[in-house]
Design an enzyme around this catalytic site. Sequence first.
Site, PDB file in Angstrom:
ATOM      1  N   SER A  92      24.541 -25.386  14.808  1.00  0.00           N
ATOM      2  CA  SER A  92      24.791 -24.992  13.197  1.00  0.00           C
ATOM      3  C   SER A  92      23.209 -25.289  12.294  1.00  0.00           C
ATOM      4  CB  SER A  92      25.134 -26.872  13.047  1.00  0.00           C
ATOM      5  OG  SER A  92      23.907 -27.709  12.918  1.00  0.00           O
ATOM      6  N   LYS A  93      22.792 -24.861  12.412  1.00  0.00           N
ATOM      7  CA  LYS A  93      21.659 -24.745  11.983  1.00  0.00           C
ATOM      8  C   LYS A  93      20.718 -22.878  12.419  1.00  0.00           C
ATOM      9  CE  LYS A  93      20.826 -28.545  10.211  1.00  0.00           C
ATOM     10  NZ  LYS A  93      20.445 -28.502   8.756  1.00  0.00           N
ATOM     11  N   ASN A 120      21.199 -29.641   1.282  1.00  0.00           N
ATOM     12  CA  ASN A 120      20.337 -30.715   1.927  1.00  0.00           C
ATOM     13  C   ASN A 120      21.539 -31.576   3.009  1.00  0.00           C
ATOM     14  OD1 ASN A 120      17.981 -32.027   2.475  1.00  0.00           O
ATOM     15  ND2 ASN A 120      19.290 -33.572   1.681  1.00  0.00           N
ATOM     16  N   VAL A 142      30.656 -32.529   1.723  1.00  0.00           N
ATOM     17  CA  VAL A 142      30.565 -30.707   1.424  1.00  0.00           C
ATOM     18  C   VAL A 142      32.079 -30.298   2.586  1.00  0.00           C
ATOM     19  CG1 VAL A 142      28.518 -31.035   0.818  1.00  0.00           C
ATOM     20  CG2 VAL A 142      29.613 -30.329   3.659  1.00  0.00           C
ATOM     21  N   TYR A 189      24.460 -29.355  16.549  1.00  0.00           N
ATOM     22  CA  TYR A 189      22.889 -29.043  15.632  1.00  0.00           C
ATOM     23  C   TYR A 189      22.423 -27.862  15.448  1.00  0.00           C
ATOM     24  CZ  TYR A 189      19.323 -31.005  12.428  1.00  0.00           C
ATOM     25  OH  TYR A 189      18.501 -30.750  11.531  1.00  0.00           O
ATOM     26  N   ALA A 190      22.377 -27.578  16.801  1.00  0.00           N
ATOM     27  CA  ALA A 190      20.801 -26.639  16.884  1.00  0.00           C
ATOM     28  C   ALA A 190      21.684 -25.360  16.947  1.00  0.00           C
ATOM     29  CB  ALA A 190      20.305 -26.416  18.383  1.00  0.00           C
ATOM     30  N   SER A 207      16.308 -26.859  10.097  1.00  0.00           N
ATOM     31  CA  SER A 207      15.782 -26.868  10.894  1.00  0.00           C
ATOM     32  C   SER A 207      14.980 -25.785  12.637  1.00  0.00           C
ATOM     33  CB  SER A 207      16.613 -27.921  11.752  1.00  0.00           C
ATOM     34  OG  SER A 207      15.996 -28.529  13.137  1.00  0.00           O
TER      35      SER A 207
HETATM   36  P1  NDP Z   1      19.932 -38.134   6.606  1.00  0.00           P
HETATM   37  O1  NDP Z   1      20.832 -38.998   6.653  1.00  0.00           O
HETATM   38  O2  NDP Z   1      18.950 -39.409   5.231  1.00  0.00           O
HETATM   39  O3  NDP Z   1      20.360 -37.882   4.832  1.00  0.00           O
HETATM   40  C1  NDP Z   1      21.750 -37.074   5.139  1.00  0.00           C
HETATM   41  C2  NDP Z   1      22.134 -36.682   3.806  1.00  0.00           C
HETATM   42  O4  NDP Z   1      23.711 -36.052   4.028  1.00  0.00           O
HETATM   43  C3  NDP Z   1      23.411 -37.776   3.007  1.00  0.00           C
HETATM   44  O5  NDP Z   1      22.592 -38.432   1.541  1.00  0.00           O
HETATM   45  C4  NDP Z   1      24.193 -38.185   3.177  1.00  0.00           C
HETATM   46  O6  NDP Z   1      25.134 -38.690   2.398  1.00  0.00           O
HETATM   47  C5  NDP Z   1      23.941 -36.739   2.894  1.00  0.00           C
HETATM   48  N1  NDP Z   1      25.994 -35.966   3.499  1.00  0.00           N
HETATM   49  C6  NDP Z   1      26.754 -36.128   5.523  1.00  0.00           C
HETATM   50  N2  NDP Z   1      27.503 -35.739   4.873  1.00  0.00           N
HETATM   51  C7  NDP Z   1      28.049 -35.134   3.316  1.00  0.00           C
HETATM   52  C8  NDP Z   1      29.067 -34.273   3.357  1.00  0.00           C
HETATM   53  N3  NDP Z   1      29.898 -34.692   4.030  1.00  0.00           N
HETATM   54  N4  NDP Z   1      29.469 -34.330   1.825  1.00  0.00           N
HETATM   55  C9  NDP Z   1      28.277 -34.320   1.197  1.00  0.00           C
HETATM   56  N5  NDP Z   1      27.089 -35.312   1.322  1.00  0.00           N
HETATM   57  C10 NDP Z   1      27.098 -35.168   3.220  1.00  0.00           C
HETATM   58  O7  NDP Z   1      18.977 -36.918   7.055  1.00  0.00           O
HETATM   59  P2  NDP Z   1      18.102 -36.650   6.804  1.00  0.00           P
HETATM   60  O8  NDP Z   1      17.614 -36.631   4.932  1.00  0.00           O
HETATM   61  O9  NDP Z   1      16.803 -36.773   7.793  1.00  0.00           O
HETATM   62  O10 NDP Z   1      18.586 -35.184   6.727  1.00  0.00           O
HETATM   63  C11 NDP Z   1      18.489 -34.678   5.442  1.00  0.00           C
HETATM   64  C12 NDP Z   1      18.597 -32.171   5.809  1.00  0.00           C
HETATM   65  O11 NDP Z   1      17.781 -32.298   6.406  1.00  0.00           O
HETATM   66  C13 NDP Z   1      20.127 -31.978   7.073  1.00  0.00           C
HETATM   67  O12 NDP Z   1      20.344 -31.071   7.198  1.00  0.00           O
HETATM   68  C14 NDP Z   1      19.325 -32.215   8.288  1.00  0.00           C
HETATM   69  O13 NDP Z   1      19.382 -31.854   9.424  1.00  0.00           O
HETATM   70  C15 NDP Z   1      17.897 -31.003   7.530  1.00  0.00           C
HETATM   71  N6  NDP Z   1      16.916 -31.879   8.375  1.00  0.00           N
HETATM   72  C16 NDP Z   1      16.003 -33.033   8.458  1.00  0.00           C
HETATM   73  C17 NDP Z   1      15.433 -33.276   9.559  1.00  0.00           C
HETATM   74  C18 NDP Z   1      14.996 -34.607  10.282  1.00  0.00           C
HETATM   75  O14 NDP Z   1      13.750 -35.247  11.194  1.00  0.00           O
HETATM   76  N7  NDP Z   1      15.385 -35.553   9.041  1.00  0.00           N
HETATM   77  C19 NDP Z   1      14.496 -31.811  10.315  1.00  0.00           C
HETATM   78  C20 NDP Z   1      14.857 -30.543   9.655  1.00  0.00           C
HETATM   79  C21 NDP Z   1      15.799 -30.968   9.471  1.00  0.00           C
HETATM   80  P3  NDP Z   1      26.238 -39.731   2.360  1.00  0.00           P
HETATM   81  O15 NDP Z   1      26.834 -40.002   3.738  1.00  0.00           O
HETATM   82  O16 NDP Z   1      26.238 -40.464   1.372  1.00  0.00           O
HETATM   83  O17 NDP Z   1      27.452 -38.297   1.724  1.00  0.00           O
END
Ligand code: NDP
Length: 253
Positions: free
Chosen positions: A160-161, A91, A65, A157-158, A144
């Site tokens: 950005s969200k 996401n 992204v 992070y905060a 978030s």
């Molecule tokens: P994970 O770390 O498990 O997953 C994050 C995902 O984002 C991975 O699939 C990663 O894939 C992808 N990602 C990161 N950077 C890039 C990039 N440059 N391009 C494409 N994909 C990218 O995190 P979560 O599942 O916990 O979080 C998912 C979302 O939910 C996030 O936006 C997070 O901020 C939000 N969130 C999470 C919370 C929590 O408590 N877990 C609470 C509130 C919000 P890859 O590295 O393969 O590219």
Amino acid sequence: MTQPLQDRVALVTGASSGIGRHFAVTLAKAGAKVAVAARRTDRLESLVAEIAAFDGHALPVPLDVTDPDSVAEAVRVVEVELGAIGVLVNNAGLVQAKPALEIDEADWELVVGTNLTGAWRVAREVARHMTRMGHGGSIINMASILGEGVTNQLSSYAISKAGVVQMTRALALELARYNIRVNAMAPGYIATELNRDYFETDAGKALIRKIPQRRLGQPEDLDGTLLLLAGDGSAFMTGSVITVDGGHTLAIA
Ligand code: NDP
């Protein structure tokens, strides 16, 4: 029986782990054809196999992204392979814990460049695609509870969200005329790779005790909100930010 998202095309970014991976399975079970996008394509292949095992339909799509060309190419591939995108689950995101005074330019760019600029880039590209296809659609941004409140060591992070929350409202306003709805979900703490290490520390365990429901959320706790926002049940909702946090943000102290 017709499924709620029968044959709708959904793009899920950050589908290689955590919430995005889980959401891809949920959408496929609801009948959607799901493009699963992330950088770690080996993980996407195993997800596609898992979805195929219950006769679901998924397409792995390489995506970074932070790279405008990668975003444009991903949307092009989904359009060619699956057709008009009806649902975007915006996401992809990451977290970095650091004291505010120690955050340098590269740290800032990593977090804000992924969570806010990256999400904006994907939303813009998909919205352009949706207007071109003339079908409208639903964009679901991952905010978030830290888009509203703040905590120590997570300032980038905060921030950005908080940007994602305001992006949701601004795009909802401008895109309504194209029949594109833009909403966000604001989860509390959900157990994933993003935070697994932290919640094994004493500080993490103490934090869980402060959540009124006394537990972390699981990705499936977000399914109801996902299916609401993706489907026609939310046809008159746009610009909404739905908190799903086990009551975390209710407590004053
Ligand atoms: P994970 O770390 O498990 O997953 C994050 C995902 O984002 C991975 O699939 C990663 O894939 C992808 N990602 C990161 N950077 C890039 C990039 N440059 N391009 C494409 N994909 C990218 O995190 P979560 O599942 O916990 O979080 C998912 C979302 O939910 C996030 O936006 C997070 O901020 C939000 N969130 C999470 C919370 C929590 O408590 N877990 C609470 C509130 C919000 P890859 O590295 O393969 O590219």
